[in-house]
Structures are given as C-alpha cells and as structure tokens.
Write a protein that holds these residues in place. Structure first.
Motif, PDB file in Angstrom:
ATOM      1  N   ARG A 111      15.507  21.696 106.382  1.00  0.00           N
ATOM      2  CA  ARG A 111      14.294  22.494 106.154  1.00  0.00           C
ATOM      3  C   ARG A 111      14.573  23.695 105.258  1.00  0.00           C
ATOM      4  N   PHE A 112      15.753  24.318 105.379  1.00  0.00           N
ATOM      5  CA  PHE A 112      16.051  25.445 104.479  1.00  0.00           C
ATOM      6  C   PHE A 112      16.235  24.932 103.054  1.00  0.00           C
ATOM      7  N   LEU A 113      16.882  23.764 102.920  1.00  0.00           N
ATOM      8  CA  LEU A 113      17.034  23.182 101.583  1.00  0.00           C
ATOM      9  C   LEU A 113      15.673  22.756 101.024  1.00  0.00           C
ATOM     10  N   HIS A 114      14.801  22.252 101.902  1.00  0.00           N
ATOM     11  CA  HIS A 114      13.455  21.863 101.452  1.00  0.00           C
ATOM     12  C   HIS A 114      12.745  23.057 100.822  1.00  0.00           C
ATOM     13  N   PHE A 128      12.082  15.588  98.285  1.00  0.00           N
ATOM     14  CA  PHE A 128      11.678  14.403  99.042  1.00  0.00           C
ATOM     15  C   PHE A 128      12.791  13.981 100.014  1.00  0.00           C
ATOM     16  N   VAL A 129      14.050  14.049  99.557  1.00  0.00           N
ATOM     17  CA  VAL A 129      15.189  13.688 100.418  1.00  0.00           C
ATOM     18  C   VAL A 129      15.284  14.660 101.600  1.00  0.00           C
ATOM     19  N   LEU A 132      12.516  13.772 104.061  1.00  0.00           N
ATOM     20  CA  LEU A 132      12.801  12.554 104.836  1.00  0.00           C
ATOM     21  C   LEU A 132      13.946  12.755 105.826  1.00  0.00           C
ATOM     22  N   THR A 133      14.919  13.588 105.477  1.00  0.00           N
ATOM     23  CA  THR A 133      16.012  13.882 106.414  1.00  0.00           C
ATOM     24  C   THR A 133      15.453  14.530 107.683  1.00  0.00           C
ATOM     25  N   GLY A 134      14.568  15.503 107.494  1.00  0.00           N
ATOM     26  CA  GLY A 134      13.951  16.161 108.649  1.00  0.00           C
ATOM     27  C   GLY A 134      13.164  15.181 109.500  1.00  0.00           C
ATOM     28  N   VAL A 135      12.370  14.330 108.850  1.00  0.00           N
ATOM     29  CA  VAL A 135      11.592  13.326 109.582  1.00  0.00           C
ATOM     30  C   VAL A 135      12.535  12.375 110.327  1.00  0.00           C
ATOM     31  N   GLY A 136      13.658  12.022 109.688  1.00  0.00           N
ATOM     32  CA  GLY A 136      14.622  11.122 110.321  1.00  0.00           C
ATOM     33  C   GLY A 136      15.229  11.729 111.576  1.00  0.00           C
TER      34      GLY A 136
ATOM     35  N   LEU B  28       4.169  10.842 111.403  1.00  0.00           N
ATOM     36  CA  LEU B  28       4.144   9.700 110.471  1.00  0.00           C
ATOM     37  C   LEU B  28       3.161   9.905 109.320  1.00  0.00           C
ATOM     38  N   MET B  29       2.136  10.736 109.541  1.00  0.00           N
ATOM     39  CA  MET B  29       1.166  10.972 108.462  1.00  0.00           C
ATOM     40  C   MET B  29       1.848  11.553 107.229  1.00  0.00           C
ATOM     41  N   GLY B  30       2.975  12.261 107.412  1.00  0.00           N
ATOM     42  CA  GLY B  30       3.705  12.836 106.277  1.00  0.00           C
ATOM     43  C   GLY B  30       4.220  11.757 105.330  1.00  0.00           C
ATOM     44  N   PRO B  31       5.106  10.859 105.804  1.00  0.00           N
ATOM     45  CA  PRO B  31       5.580   9.781 104.928  1.00  0.00           C
ATOM     46  C   PRO B  31       4.448   8.894 104.416  1.00  0.00           C
ATOM     47  N   ILE B  32       3.381   8.692 105.227  1.00  0.00           N
ATOM     48  CA  ILE B  32       2.246   7.882 104.753  1.00  0.00           C
ATOM     49  C   ILE B  32       1.590   8.579 103.550  1.00  0.00           C
ATOM     50  N   THR B  33       1.455   9.901 103.641  1.00  0.00           N
ATOM     51  CA  THR B  33       0.918  10.647 102.485  1.00  0.00           C
ATOM     52  C   THR B  33       1.817  10.440 101.268  1.00  0.00           C
ATOM     53  N   SER B  34       3.133  10.546 101.458  1.00  0.00           N
ATOM     54  CA  SER B  34       4.071  10.337 100.343  1.00  0.00           C
ATOM     55  C   SER B  34       3.866   8.956  99.723  1.00  0.00           C
TER      56      SER B  34
END
Lengths: 151, 151, 151
Positions: A111-114, A128-129, A132-136, B28-34
């Motif tokens: 999140r800080f890198l984001h 974007f990476v 996605l890392t945070g979501v993962g 999940l709405m985040g990646p779906i938006t992407s």
C-alpha cells in the motif's frame, strides 16, 4: 492464557501495528487533500471558495493533482478497510505468527508503494502490481477465515 | 467459557463467515473494475493510458459499464462496512443465535441481490428494496447495540 | 476479569455507544441520498429514471443538493471508519477511561457538527475545524496504539 484479540497476543500486536500504519496513511490523505485544495485554489463547495482571494471563484472538479489524490484516497479506502476487517477475523483464527507477520508486512509495503506509484506517478504496471499484491494478501487471509468459519 | 469475539462462540463464527462473504464480494469489485477498464480501454490516469494500443488515448470518466461498477462498489463500501462494524458490537451483545443467524443471512443475501440488480440491470425498485433490506438489518443490529451500550 | 473487547469493559461499552452514533449517522446518509434523488428527480442510472414521471429523464450528476450530501457521506466514510478501526485497537490498549471518554465524545460531536456545517451550509472554516478535530482525535488514539504495539 490471553484473549486472542488483545495485546497479550503477539499476532494481534503485530496486526495492530501494521493496520495502524495503513489506516493512518489512509486518514492522512484527507488533510493532504485539504492542503492541495488550498494551494491549488480548487474547492468543491461554494462556501469553500470564499477561502480564496479570487472572489469570483466557482467550485471545480478538474484539478489534476487534487483528483489524483482523491482517487488514491478512494483506492486506499476500498483496499485498507477490507484488509483490517478480514484481518480481525484472521487473527481470531490463530494463524502461525510467522505467516501472519509476512502477510501483514507485505500488505503494508504494497500500500505504501501503491501510493508512491500513484503520486510520482510511476509507469504502469507498477501501481497495478501493488494493488494486486494487496488484494492477494487480503485474499489469503480471507481463505483462512472461510476455512475456519465454515467448519 | 470462550471469549465472545472468538471462534469458540458460534455466533462469532457465523458472523465471520457472512461478513467474509460480503467483504470479499466488495473487495472483488476492485479487480473487476480493472478488468473492464482494460477491456473497455477506459482509464483515469495518463500513465494508465499507455497500457492501450491507442497511443493518443486520454483519461475518460464516461464509460457506462465502468461507472456502473464503480457506483456498485461505492454502495458496497457504504453499506457493508457499517454492517461489519455494527456486527462486531452486536456479536459482543451476545444476541440469540437464531436471530443473529437470520440477520446475517438476510444481509448477505440482500447485498448479493443488490449487485445482481445493479449489474443486469433489473428494473427498479428491485435494487432499492435490496438496499433498504440491508440498511434495515444493520439498523436492527444497531438498535440492540444501543440498548446494550446505553444501559 | 472480563475481556477487554466485551461489554464487561466500561471503555468498550462507551466506545460501542459513540461508534454506533457515528456509524449510524454515516449509514443514514444512504437513505437520505435516496430521498433527495426522488424529490429532486435526479438519478445516476437509466433504470432509476423510470421512477420519474418525466419519461425522457436522463441520468445526471449535477444536482447541487444530492452532490453535497454525497460529499458529506464520503467524508464520513473516510473519517468515521478509521476512527472505529483505530478505536478497537485503542480500547485494547486499556486507556484511562476518563481520557477515552473525552476522545469518543469529542469525535462524535465533531462529526455531527461537521454534517451540520456541510448541510446548512455554515461559513468556512467551521467545517474545516470540525474535520481537523476528528482527525486529531483519531490521531491521538493512533499514537497510543503505536506506542503499545511497537513495544
């Protein structure tokens, strides 16, 4: 034995620390927005325009910096809040402390890198990476919460 | 006796499960938006436009699908987060497990149906009814939290 | 001895009450938005426009009242949610009950006054002062959480 959701539990203590970092960072986006609204003379409300020296100023929503900060703030809200909420349940599942520690640190770093990617801005897909890392990470905690809660 | 906010409490376990469903759905709405931003070639930032084959692409905020997903996501954030926060206090009030179970399931169902109504889209007032059902469940939990906390 | 995150702890009880007030207020902004959308015949979606008597109505995003309510709602989400999340960790640090009580009351008052400032609207910097007061309270709780969690 201490409660699982108390500072007697080292996993909870780590969770409080890294959650605090990312919630604090999200919260700071508010005053940062205010600062750029003032320095860029860009306001959303009629009554705020009176803060400007330009007495004919109207609300506007097209300042590139202010809108960028707002999108970054919104992305924080959409990702940090699910992390902290899932995290509370995750801590209650009594995960391995080493795994929990890696997940919490990875999330905070992502999140800080984001924010750095968004504010510089750095070329895609760097942001974007990070996203996605945070979501993962949140997804990995969610998996354990579902395994434990659907037993 | 187990702590009230731990997986030893069946009401907490149910709460973790249904909260997990609705927070996970929101996340999940985040990646779906992407995904739709990429497939519709619609981005908010200059640096994101470089992901497109069209090198003259500019940020735009008027793609109907992307904006619809974003409104749905925003509505999730505005409703799911209060549900989970009130829910933590509600679980701490030690409600009847049968009542709690009905409330958690009704909320989760109302939010999944809300998304279906938004994305199909189904004719109104279907989405409005789902929205109000969710608010009603959170309101019912809030009532018990206030009864317990103002004693 | 009771768990720290349970209604046996008077600080938790107070926290539940004041958190409930501000989350409940935030949640109410949703139905209030719906009410003004209906009374101002202003909708975001094609299918919502069918609720109007004017069969040629199109989605629009420029109603001053609706947009003001939405900004107020958004500001609530961005400030109330961090308060409640930091607050859970703060309660777990077992603060002095008198200090905690002042912080919770100050935050709740600042957010209700913030809404009043936004909706009347009152001249600036009244709203700005309310906003900063809320951020300051959350920051004070955050400070204690970091002191405790980084030990």
């Amino acid at each position: 034995m201490s409660d699982v959701l108390s500072f007697g539990n080292p996993v909870f203590q780590q969770f409080a620390f890294y959650s605090g970092l990312v919630i604090g960072k999200t919260l700071l986006m508010g005053p940062i927005t205010s600062f750029f609204r003032l320095s860029h003379d860009t306001y959303s409300n009629e009554e705020d325009c009176k803060l400007s020296k330009d007495k004919s100023l109207k609300p506007r929503f097209n300042d590139l910096t202010v809108e960028r900060i707002r999108r970054c703030h919104q992305n924080d809200v959409e990702n940090v809040v699910p992390f902290v909420l899932f995290g509370l349940f995750y801590v209650a599942t009594e995960p391995y402390p080493e795994v929990a520690s890696i997940l919490f640190r990875t999330f905070a770093a992502s999140r800080f890198l984001h924010t750095a990617c968004y504010m510089v801005p750095l070329p895609q897909p760097s942001r974007f990476v990070c996203f996605l890392t945070g979501v993962g990470v949140t997804g990995a905690m969610a998996f354990r919460v579902f395994m434990t809660s659907s037993m």
